[in-house]
Scaffold this motif. Structure first.
Motif, PDB file in Angstrom:
ATOM      1  N   LEU A  62     -21.016 -61.890   6.569  1.00 21.74           N
ATOM      2  CA  LEU A  62     -21.276 -61.068   7.755  1.00 21.74           C
ATOM      3  C   LEU A  62     -20.135 -60.084   7.990  1.00 21.74           C
ATOM      4  N   ALA A  63     -18.895 -60.589   7.824  1.00 23.97           N
ATOM      5  CA  ALA A  63     -17.715 -59.738   8.044  1.00 23.97           C
ATOM      6  C   ALA A  63     -17.715 -58.585   7.056  1.00 23.97           C
ATOM      7  N   ALA A  64     -18.068 -58.885   5.774  1.00 24.08           N
ATOM      8  CA  ALA A  64     -18.046 -57.855   4.742  1.00 24.08           C
ATOM      9  C   ALA A  64     -19.132 -56.819   4.991  1.00 24.08           C
ATOM     10  N   SER A  65     -20.274 -57.267   5.551  1.00 21.12           N
ATOM     11  CA  SER A  65     -21.378 -56.326   5.725  1.00 21.12           C
ATOM     12  C   SER A  65     -21.254 -55.495   7.003  1.00 21.12           C
ATOM     13  N   SER A  66     -20.311 -55.902   7.901  1.00 19.74           N
ATOM     14  CA  SER A  66     -20.206 -55.139   9.150  1.00 19.74           C
ATOM     15  C   SER A  66     -19.817 -53.705   8.812  1.00 19.74           C
ATOM     16  N   SER A  67     -20.619 -52.762   9.299  1.00 16.11           N
ATOM     17  CA  SER A  67     -20.441 -51.371   8.872  1.00 16.11           C
ATOM     18  C   SER A  67     -19.187 -50.763   9.479  1.00 16.11           C
ATOM     19  N   VAL A  68     -18.582 -49.847   8.727  1.00 19.26           N
ATOM     20  CA  VAL A  68     -17.421 -49.106   9.211  1.00 19.26           C
ATOM     21  C   VAL A  68     -17.881 -48.270  10.388  1.00 19.26           C
ATOM     22  N   GLY A  69     -17.054 -48.155  11.405  1.00 19.78           N
ATOM     23  CA  GLY A  69     -17.440 -47.360  12.565  1.00 19.78           C
ATOM     24  C   GLY A  69     -17.851 -48.261  13.715  1.00 19.78           C
ATOM     25  N   SER A  70     -18.161 -49.530  13.382  1.00 21.22           N
ATOM     26  CA  SER A  70     -18.548 -50.436  14.462  1.00 21.22           C
ATOM     27  C   SER A  70     -17.306 -50.946  15.186  1.00 21.22           C
ATOM     28  N   GLU A  71     -16.161 -50.765  14.533  1.00 23.75           N
ATOM     29  CA  GLU A  71     -14.942 -51.276  15.153  1.00 23.75           C
ATOM     30  C   GLU A  71     -14.337 -50.226  16.085  1.00 23.75           C
ATOM     31  N   THR A  72     -14.293 -50.571  17.343  1.00 27.78           N
ATOM     32  CA  THR A  72     -13.744 -49.639  18.330  1.00 27.78           C
ATOM     33  C   THR A  72     -12.539 -50.285  18.991  1.00 27.78           C
ATOM     34  N   LYS A  93      -2.391 -47.613   9.076  1.00 29.49           N
ATOM     35  CA  LYS A  93      -2.464 -48.587   7.979  1.00 29.49           C
ATOM     36  C   LYS A  93      -3.811 -49.334   8.002  1.00 29.49           C
ATOM     37  N   SER A  94      -4.278 -49.668   9.198  1.00 29.75           N
ATOM     38  CA  SER A  94      -5.514 -50.461   9.329  1.00 29.75           C
ATOM     39  C   SER A  94      -6.783 -49.640   9.116  1.00 29.75           C
ATOM     40  N   GLY A  95      -6.651 -48.338   8.932  1.00 33.62           N
ATOM     41  CA  GLY A  95      -7.820 -47.493   8.708  1.00 33.62           C
ATOM     42  C   GLY A  95      -7.715 -46.166   9.434  1.00 33.62           C
ATOM     43  N   ALA A  96      -8.803 -45.405   9.394  1.00 37.02           N
ATOM     44  CA  ALA A  96      -8.829 -44.101  10.067  1.00 37.02           C
ATOM     45  C   ALA A  96      -9.794 -44.185  11.241  1.00 37.02           C
ATOM     46  N   TYR A  97      -9.382 -43.600  12.361  1.00 41.48           N
ATOM     47  CA  TYR A  97     -10.155 -43.715  13.601  1.00 41.48           C
ATOM     48  C   TYR A  97     -10.329 -42.331  14.232  1.00 41.48           C
ATOM     49  N   ARG A  98     -11.529 -42.105  14.773  1.00 38.58           N
ATOM     50  CA  ARG A  98     -11.752 -40.865  15.535  1.00 38.58           C
ATOM     51  C   ARG A  98     -11.447 -41.160  16.998  1.00 38.58           C
ATOM     52  N   TYR A  99     -10.694 -40.250  17.599  1.00 35.23           N
ATOM     53  CA  TYR A  99     -10.342 -40.421  19.014  1.00 35.23           C
ATOM     54  C   TYR A  99     -11.543 -40.066  19.873  1.00 35.23           C
ATOM     55  N   ASP A 100     -12.017 -41.035  20.639  1.00 36.70           N
ATOM     56  CA  ASP A 100     -13.087 -40.797  21.599  1.00 36.70           C
ATOM     57  C   ASP A 100     -12.409 -40.575  22.944  1.00 36.70           C
ATOM     58  N   ALA A 101     -12.213 -39.302  23.279  1.00 36.28           N
ATOM     59  CA  ALA A 101     -11.409 -38.957  24.460  1.00 36.28           C
ATOM     60  C   ALA A 101     -12.081 -39.418  25.750  1.00 36.28           C
ATOM     61  N   LYS A 102     -13.385 -39.263  25.840  1.00 40.77           N
ATOM     62  CA  LYS A 102     -14.105 -39.694  27.066  1.00 40.77           C
ATOM     63  C   LYS A 102     -14.015 -41.205  27.255  1.00 40.77           C
ATOM     64  N   VAL A 136     -12.427 -45.011  17.417  1.00 44.78           N
ATOM     65  CA  VAL A 136     -13.616 -45.503  16.721  1.00 44.78           C
ATOM     66  C   VAL A 136     -13.344 -45.456  15.219  1.00 44.78           C
ATOM     67  N   LYS A 137     -13.445 -46.598  14.572  1.00 42.92           N
ATOM     68  CA  LYS A 137     -13.104 -46.652  13.145  1.00 42.92           C
ATOM     69  C   LYS A 137     -14.121 -45.885  12.315  1.00 42.92           C
ATOM     70  N   VAL A 138     -13.600 -45.038  11.423  1.00 42.90           N
ATOM     71  CA  VAL A 138     -14.501 -44.288  10.544  1.00 42.90           C
ATOM     72  C   VAL A 138     -14.223 -44.575   9.072  1.00 42.90           C
ATOM     73  N   CYS A 139     -13.121 -45.264   8.805  1.00 49.77           N
ATOM     74  CA  CYS A 139     -12.778 -45.573   7.416  1.00 49.77           C
ATOM     75  C   CYS A 139     -11.819 -46.761   7.394  1.00 49.77           C
ATOM     76  N   ASP A 140     -12.067 -47.695   6.473  1.00 46.76           N
ATOM     77  CA  ASP A 140     -11.225 -48.890   6.398  1.00 46.76           C
ATOM     78  C   ASP A 140      -9.913 -48.669   5.646  1.00 46.76           C
ATOM     79  N   GLU A 141      -9.877 -47.593   4.866  1.00 44.24           N
ATOM     80  CA  GLU A 141      -8.711 -47.362   3.995  1.00 44.24           C
ATOM     81  C   GLU A 141      -7.492 -46.862   4.763  1.00 44.24           C
ATOM     82  N   ASP A 142      -6.329 -47.135   4.199  1.00 45.63           N
ATOM     83  CA  ASP A 142      -5.097 -46.533   4.714  1.00 45.63           C
ATOM     84  C   ASP A 142      -4.987 -45.134   4.097  1.00 45.63           C
ATOM     85  N   LEU A 143      -5.300 -44.111   4.879  1.00 49.20           N
ATOM     86  CA  LEU A 143      -5.311 -42.743   4.332  1.00 49.20           C
ATOM     87  C   LEU A 143      -3.984 -42.014   4.541  1.00 49.20           C
TER      88      LEU A 143
END
Ligand SMILES: Cc1cc2nc3c(=O)[nH]c(=O)nc-3n(C[C@H](O)[C@H](O)[C@H](O)COP(=O)(O)O)c2cc1C
Length: 359
Positions: A14-24, A95-104, A109-116
């Motif tokens: 379940l953890a592996a299948s959780s889609s990227v972006g669901s982590e906020t 390090k934990s991934g790439a996140y888009r800032y949701d200003a409102k 919001v996680k958009v990528c799991d990689e350390d970019l």
């Protein structure tokens, strides 16, 4: 496989299948006022390329994101944009991934799991050592971004960068605005369309304190203290109680010749000035030099006056003679930038008093 192992493998699947972006990540309220003025932050602003190996506090991360591209009115932001298009997005690359800032939503919001961070750093490896890099992107899909307006979003990105610089300067963070990065790798990893432009990035961290670096908050706070001392000079020369209250903590205890117990606050401090003025009506303190740090300021004063007042001083009657002497003080500042302690160098007077030659 036992029951426990089955459950564990289901959990893992379940953890592996959780889609990227669901982590906020919900951010705390942006960090409050650092007490540093805009002028002080402007004086402290600089590019810094060495970072301490330490995660940014969530409050500061939230604060710098808000400063970069947050809302300061219900529908408008801390950063101006041409035609109010608000086409800028900010990504936090960590390090934990790439996140888009949701200003409102004040969230990441996680958009990528990689350390970019290495892709942000490109050929400048120092940038990958910052705990977070803010990536300033622009959605230029709107047809206005053509012809004469094709570079409009570049200017908008520059304004975001300016906000980040100032927030960092005011909060003791190291940062540098960078154009260089591995654009293609970042766009691919972030799944961004061609109509998104990656303009600038800002590695951000606590300063390493290493060679050639200055600590932003200390320099901004030192500047604040320096300014306070300039005002303090005015305050004691004009015996301005109102100004004194702005500069001196109510809790500050001062030993004065007018009282066997310490006197407190601006009133206590200025009672010495009042006392001096009775014997030396023209007494003045000239701030000759000072060394300012975040908490302490050392000042060299030139104090002068004419002994032609109404009151005796140290047992002597006014004789019309003029004095000019050097005085040294160490002032300690509290977190609000107010003086709460003052240590004066007593010099030869201290010796004479100690041996009973003077009172
Ligand atoms: C648009 C822009 C792009 C920049 N790109 C880089 C960069 O790719 N790498 C870097 O180390 N510094 C970069 N800088 C930082 C400048 O080198 C720096 O601002 C300049 O040396 C002045 O130093 P100061 O910011 O301390 O005043 C950039 C600055 C700006 C405004």
């Amino acid at each position: 496989m036992g029951m426990k192992a089955v459950v564990l493998s289901i959990v893992a699947a379940l953890a592996a299948s959780s889609s990227v972006g669901s982590e906020t990540i919900k951010l705390p309220a942006p960090d409050g006022d650092s007490g540093v003025t805009v002028t002080q932050a402007l004086k402290a602003r600089h590019s810094e390329r060495a970072f301490a190996d330490k995660e940014l506090s969530p409050e500061l991360l939230s604060g710098v994101l808000w400063a970069a591209n947050g809302f300061n009115r219900p529908d408008k932001r801390t950063n101006a944009t041409g035609l109010n298009k608000q086409e800028i997005s900010v990504y936090a690359i960590m390090k934990s991934g790439a996140y888009r800032y949701d200003a409102k939503g004040n969230a990441l919001v996680k958009v990528c799991d990689e350390d970019l961070r290495p892709a942000v750093a490109g050929h400048q490896s120092f940038a990958a050592t910052a705990p977070v890099s803010l990536l300033i992107a622009a959605d230029v899909s709107d047809s206005i971004y053509t012809g004469a307006r094709s570079s409009l979003s570049n200017y908008d990105a520059g304004i975001v960068s300016g906000n980040i610089y100032l927030y960092c300067a005011a909060n003791g963070l190291a940062t540098v605005c960078r154009r260089s990065m591995d654009n293609d790798a970042l766009k691919k990893a972030l799944n961004l369309p061609d109509t998104t432009m990656l303009h600038l990035n800002h590695p951000i961290g606590y300063p390493s304190g290493g060679k050639g670096t200055t600590v932003g908050a200390s320099s901004a706070k030192a500047e604040r203290n320096r300014e306070a001392m300039r005002l303090f000079e005015k305050c004691i020369n004009t015996n301005d109680l109102e100004l004194g209250r702005k500069l001196i903590s109510d809790k500050a205890a001062f030993d004065t010749p007018v009282s066997p117990t310490p006197l407190y606050g601006a009133e206590g401090y200025l009672s010495v000035v009042t006392l001096m003025r009775k014997s030396f009506p023209d007494v003045q303190w000239k701030l000759v030099d000072m060394v300012a740090e975040e908490k302490t300021v050392a000042v060299q004063w030139e104090c002068s006056g004419t002994f032609n007042g109404d009151e005796p001083f140290a047992g002597l009657q006014p004789n019309g003679r003029r004095f000019s002497t050097t005085v040294m003080n160490f002032y300690t500042f509290d977190d609000d930038g107010k003086i709460f302690k003052d240590v004066a160098a007593t010099g030869i007077a201290g010796i004479l008093k100690g041996i009973g030659a003077i009172k």
